[in-house]
Scaffold this active site. Structure first.
Site, PDB file in Angstrom:
ATOM      1  N   ASP A  21      -5.870   1.155  -0.587  1.00 50.51           N
ATOM      2  CA  ASP A  21      -5.721   0.003   0.704  1.00 50.51           C
ATOM      3  C   ASP A  21      -6.873  -1.281   0.475  1.00 50.51           C
ATOM      4  O   ASP A  21      -7.826  -0.569   0.973  1.00 50.51           O
ATOM      5  CB  ASP A  21      -5.190   0.078   1.913  1.00 50.51           C
ATOM      6  CG  ASP A  21      -4.824  -1.104   2.414  1.00 50.51           C
ATOM      7  OD1 ASP A  21      -4.014  -2.694   2.530  1.00 50.51           O
ATOM      8  OD2 ASP A  21      -5.437  -1.817   3.566  1.00 50.51           O
ATOM      9  N   ASP A  71      -7.266  -0.046   7.760  1.00 49.72           N
ATOM     10  CA  ASP A  71      -7.028   0.658   6.756  1.00 49.72           C
ATOM     11  C   ASP A  71      -7.053   1.670   5.665  1.00 49.72           C
ATOM     12  O   ASP A  71      -6.126   2.119   5.256  1.00 49.72           O
ATOM     13  CB  ASP A  71      -8.492  -0.051   6.316  1.00 49.72           C
ATOM     14  CG  ASP A  71      -8.605  -1.647   6.506  1.00 49.72           C
ATOM     15  OD1 ASP A  71      -7.805  -2.542   5.690  1.00 49.72           O
ATOM     16  OD2 ASP A  71      -9.815  -2.077   7.392  1.00 49.72           O
ATOM     17  N   GLU A  93      -2.257  -0.173  -3.453  1.00 51.30           N
ATOM     18  CA  GLU A  93      -1.482  -1.236  -2.695  1.00 51.30           C
ATOM     19  C   GLU A  93      -1.323  -2.663  -3.148  1.00 51.30           C
ATOM     20  O   GLU A  93      -2.694  -3.111  -3.906  1.00 51.30           O
ATOM     21  CB  GLU A  93      -1.407  -1.192  -0.915  1.00 51.30           C
ATOM     22  CG  GLU A  93      -0.760  -2.465  -0.200  1.00 51.30           C
ATOM     23  CD  GLU A  93      -1.087  -2.011   0.910  1.00 51.30           C
ATOM     24  OE1 GLU A  93       0.367  -1.776   2.084  1.00 51.30           O
ATOM     25  OE2 GLU A  93      -1.820  -2.220   1.530  1.00 51.30           O
TER      26      GLU A  93
END
Length: 156
Positions: free
Chosen positions: A7, A139, A67
């Site tokens: 991420d 995260d 992502e």
């Protein structure tokens, strides 16, 4: 098969590694890479790349999943996020890993069943999918969700 999910963020990039053996999914590791907001951008990017490379070398994943960039109203923030994401892609590619990319909505749908899920719902589902997991932070949780979405065959 070991999959690392990432991420990306300039301030705090999450990473999470899961293992799939047959139909069994298990947690391997998760963490976060923070950069110093007072440091010049190039130094922050180098720090991010070094830390991710260390994680990749320590765990030797087979595949990577990242992502996609969330576009905000602040163009400067979006550009910085894009640069951090580029560093993440570079670290994975440099390690010779095949890399897949996933939209946030697709990841949420793969984990919770709906693309509009809240972060708390994703984290709760991670604890069901990975019993006993200790999340290093929000995260890292998002990164584990990206890895699981990849393992489950989400298509971006």
């Amino acid at each position: 098969m070991l999959v690392i999910g990432i991420d990306p963020s300039l301030s705090c990039t999450g990473w999470g590694i899961v293992a799939k053996s047959g139909s069994r999914l298990s947690h391997v590791a998760n963490g976060q890479v923070r950069t110093d907001p007072r440091a010049p951008l190039p130094e922050r990017l180098v720090h991010l790349e070094r830390e991710l490379t260390d994680v990749i070398l320590a765990h030797r994943p087979d595949q990577g999943a990242v992502e996609e960039v969330f576009v905000n109203t602040n163009a400067q923030s979006t550009l910085k996020l894009g640069q951090a994401r580029g560093v993440c892609l570079l670290a994975l590619a440099r390690a010779g890993l095949p890399v897949s990319e996933y939209a946030t909505r697709l990841v949420k749908k793969a984990i919770v069943g709906t693309g509009g899920a809240e972060k708390a719902q994703v984290q709760a589902m991670l604890k069901v999918l990975l019993p006993g997991v200790r999340l290093a932070g929000a995260d890292a949780a998002d990164a584990l969700a990206v890895a699981i979405a990849h393992v489950h065959g989400a298509r971006g």
